[in-house]
Write an enzyme that holds these catalytic residues in place. Structure first.
Site, PDB file in Angstrom:
ATOM      1  CG  ASN A 187      31.674  22.009  44.385  1.00 23.25           C
ATOM      2  OD1 ASN A 187      30.679  22.191  45.091  1.00 23.25           O
ATOM      3  ND2 ASN A 187      32.481  22.984  44.030  1.00 23.25           N
ATOM      4  NE  ARG A 197      33.843  24.358  47.779  1.00 23.55           N
ATOM      5  CZ  ARG A 197      33.190  25.431  47.353  1.00 23.55           C
ATOM      6  NH1 ARG A 197      32.310  25.328  46.379  1.00 23.55           N
ATOM      7  NH2 ARG A 197      33.416  26.599  47.888  1.00 23.55           N
ATOM      8  CG  HIS A 240      37.673  31.184  48.654  1.00 22.75           C
ATOM      9  ND1 HIS A 240      37.665  32.543  48.492  1.00 22.75           N
ATOM     10  CD2 HIS A 240      36.779  30.706  47.756  1.00 22.75           C
ATOM     11  CE1 HIS A 240      36.803  32.880  47.550  1.00 22.75           C
ATOM     12  NE2 HIS A 240      36.249  31.771  47.098  1.00 22.75           N
ATOM     13  CG  HIS A 267      40.699  32.211  45.984  1.00 20.15           C
ATOM     14  ND1 HIS A 267      40.924  30.883  45.709  1.00 20.15           N
ATOM     15  CD2 HIS A 267      39.546  32.532  45.349  1.00 20.15           C
ATOM     16  CE1 HIS A 267      39.950  30.426  44.929  1.00 20.15           C
ATOM     17  NE2 HIS A 267      39.101  31.408  44.709  1.00 20.15           N
ATOM     18  CG  LEU A 268      42.522  38.186  43.751  1.00 22.18           C
ATOM     19  CD1 LEU A 268      43.400  39.178  43.000  1.00 22.18           C
ATOM     20  CD2 LEU A 268      41.692  38.905  44.814  1.00 22.18           C
ATOM     21  N   GLY A 269      38.862  35.042  42.508  1.00 20.92           N
ATOM     22  CA  GLY A 269      38.045  34.389  41.485  1.00 20.92           C
ATOM     23  C   GLY A 269      36.782  35.211  41.328  1.00 20.92           C
ATOM     24  NE  ARG A 319      29.378  36.104  47.634  1.00 23.33           N
ATOM     25  CZ  ARG A 319      30.204  35.077  47.468  1.00 23.33           C
ATOM     26  NH1 ARG A 319      31.496  35.205  47.689  1.00 23.33           N
ATOM     27  NH2 ARG A 319      29.732  33.902  47.097  1.00 23.33           N
ATOM     28  CG  ASP A 376      34.751  38.091  32.846  1.00 19.20           C
ATOM     29  OD1 ASP A 376      35.946  38.468  32.896  1.00 19.20           O
ATOM     30  OD2 ASP A 376      34.409  36.966  32.444  1.00 19.20           O
ATOM     31  CG  ASN A 379      44.295  33.876  33.979  1.00 19.07           C
ATOM     32  OD1 ASN A 379      45.148  33.325  33.299  1.00 19.07           O
ATOM     33  ND2 ASN A 379      43.337  33.211  34.610  1.00 19.07           N
ATOM     34  CD  GLU A 432      38.895  26.030  45.282  1.00 15.95           C
ATOM     35  OE1 GLU A 432      38.739  26.486  44.130  1.00 15.95           O
ATOM     36  OE2 GLU A 432      38.190  26.367  46.236  1.00 15.95           O
TER      37      GLU A 432
END
Ligand code: ADP
Length: 398
Positions: A7, A91, A180, A208-210, A241, A282, A334, A384
Site C-alpha cells: 500500500n 492497493r 473502502h 466501516h468506522l476507522g 472529514r 481519535d 472496538n 484488507e
C-alpha cells in the site's frame, strides 16, 4: 505461494508478506516519512523481534529496496530470493469505471491508473510509484492492482449518479464511486460464511468506522449503495472529514469568507469531523471526554452515531430485507458505545443488541444481537491486506 501486498502512499509504504498455503502472515512493515528529514522503517517478521531503522529515506525506491533487503535478511528475513514472491498485490485507490475486479498490471493498466489520477490526485500517483518500484525490484513477480472502488462498481445508476447535468457525467465521469471496497467485500464474505448462507443470498449493511468511515448496502454479495461518493468526503462523520454537507456551504466559504479552494478542501477534509466538533479525531479521546461530561465531545459522539443510524435506516429501505449489520475497523470493532448508540432505537427495524455481548465483542467475529433480534449484528475484524492477497491469487489463477 508467497504474495507481497503493498500500500504505497504519498510518503509511506505499508507491506505484508503472506504464505497463501495456510494463509499465514510472514512479515509486516511500514516505511514512513519518505523524503522527509526523519524517515523510519519498521519490519516485523512473524515470531521474531521487530527491526526499526531510523534515517533519511529519500525515495519510495530506497524505501522498498530496504524492505527487500530485510525480507531477504539472514536474521530477520522470510524469503531467500525475490523470485519466491509469485505476485505483488497493490492497493490502488481509484479504478474509475474501468476496473471492477483485480487486474494484472501491464502498460495499458498503468496508463489507465495514471489517466484516473485527476479523480484521486493524492492517491493514484503514489500508488503508481509503488507499482513501478515493485516491478523493478520483483521483476519475475506478477503485479496485480486491487482497487478500493472496484467492489462498488455493481451500484445501479440510481445510487451512483448525481442529479447534475448529464454532460458532467458523460464528459467528466462525475458520479459516486465509493471507497473502502476491499474492506466491505472482505467483511461481507466473512459475514455470509458465518451466517451459513451463500453470499448471493445474503443482504448486509457493512459499517466501516476507522479514521475514514463508510457504510455500504450489500445485496446478494454485491454493493448496491455506499456513503462515500465522488471522493471519500461525503457520508458518515469521520475523524477529520465532514461527511455529508450542503454544497452551498462551499460557496459561502468562498464568497463570504474569501477562502480559496485549497483552504476549503483543507477545512472539509482535515479540520472537520470529530476534530472540528470536539478538537480530537481519535474516538477514544472523544469517548473518554464524553464520559467525563464534556459537552462538545457528547455532541460529536451523538452526531457521529446519529449519522450512522440515519444511513442504516436508508439502507434498510434500499435493501428491503437485511440479514445482518456488520461493524468493522478501529472504531467499529472496538467501541461498544458507538455500536450501542448507532443501533439504539432501531428495534422497529428488527435490530436489538445484547448489552453484555456488545461489551464483550472481541476477536475475528462476534455476534452481539439479543436472542429475539430478527436481524443479526456482527462485529468482524477487517483484513484488507489478506483480501488483497486473496484477490491477487484469484486473478493469477484465472
Ligand atoms: P484507518 O482508517 O487509519 O485504518 P483504523 O481502522 O485503525 O483506521 O481506526 C482508527 C480509529 O479507531 C481511531 O479513530 C481510534 O480512535 C479508533 N479506535 C481504536 N481503538 C479503539 C477503542 N478501543 N475504542 C474506540 N475507538 C478505537
Amino acid at each position: 505461494m508467497k504474495i507481497l501486498v503493498i500500500n504505497s502512499g504519498s510518503s509511506s509504504i505499508k507491506y505484508q508478506c503472506f504464505d497463501m498455503a495456510t494463509p499465514t502472515v510472514l512479515a509486516t512493515g511500514l516505511v514512513e516519512r519518505i523524503g522527509e528529514p526523519a524517515g523510519r522503517l519498521i519490519h516485523r517478521p512473524a515470531g521474531g523481534p521487530a527491526v526499526q531503522r531510523d534515517g533519511v529515506i529519500p525515495t519510495h525506491r530506497d524505501g522498498l529496496a530496504q524492505v527487500v533487503e530485510l525480507l531477504l535478511d539472514g536474521n530477520h528475513g522470510v524469503i531467500e530470493s525475490p523470485d519466491e514472491i509469485t505476485a505483488v498485490g497493490h492497493r490502488v485507490v481509484h479504478g474509475g469505471e474501468r476496473f471492477s475486479a483485480p487486474t494484472v498490471i501491464d502498460d495499458d493498466v498503468r496508463q489507465t491508473i495514471r489517466d484516473l489520477s485527476p479523480l484521486a490526485p493524492l492517491h493514484n500517483p503514489p500508488n503508481l510509484v509503488g507499482i513501478e518500484v515493485a516491478t523493478e525490484l520483483f521483476p519475475d513477480a506478477v503485479q496485480v492492482a486491487v482497487f478500493d472502488t472496484a467492489f462498488h462498481q455493481t451500484m445501479p445508476p440510481e445510487a451512483y449518479r448525481y442529479a447534475i447535468p448529464t454532460a458532467l457525467y458523460d464528459e467528466h465521469k462525475i458520479r459516486a464511486y465509493g471507497f473502502h471496497g476491499t474492506s466491505h467485500q472482505y467483511v461481507s464474505d466473512v459475514a455470509a460464511r458465518h451466517l451459513g448462507k451463500p453470499a448471493t443470498d445474503t443482504n448486509l449493511i457493512t459499517i466501516h468506522l476507522g479514521n475514514g468511515c463508510s457504510i455500504t448496502a450489500v445485496r446478494g454479495g454485491q454493493s448496491v449503495d455506499t456513503s462515500m461518493g465522488f471522493s471519500p468526503l461525503p457520508g458518515l462523520i469521520m475523524g477529520t472529514r465532514s461527511g455529508d454537507i450542503d454544497p452551498a456551504v462551499v460557496f459561502f466559504l468562498s464568497e463570504q469568507l474569501g477562502m480559496s479552494v485549497s483552504q476549503i478542501d483543507r477545512v472539509l477534509n482535515k479540520q472537520s469531523g470529530l476534530l472540528g466538533l470536539a478538537g480530537a479525531n481519535d474516538l477514544r479521546d472523544i469517548q473518554r471526554r464524553h464520559e467525563e461530561g464534556d459537552e462538545a465531545a457528547t455532541l460529536a459522539l451523538t452526531m457521529y452515531t446519529y449519522r450512522i443510524k440515519k444511513y442504516i435506516g436508508a439502507y434498510f429501505a434500499a435493501l428491503g430485507r437485511v440479514d445482518a449489520l456488520v461493524f468493522t475497523a478501529g472504531v467499529g470493532q472496538n467501541s461498544a458505545l458507538v455500536r450501542q448508540m448507532a443501533c439504539d432505537g432501531l428495534e422497529a427495524l428488527g435490530v436489538r443488541l445484547d448489552d453484555a455481548k456488545n461489551a464483550a465483542a472481541a476477536g475475528d467475529i462476534s455476534e452481539i444481537q439479543a436472542v429475539d433480534s430478527p436481524v443479526c449484528v456482527l462485529v468482524i475484524a477487517t483484513n484488507e491486506e489478506l483480501e488483497i492477497a486473496r484477490q491477487t491469487v484469484s486473478v493469477i489463477r484465472s
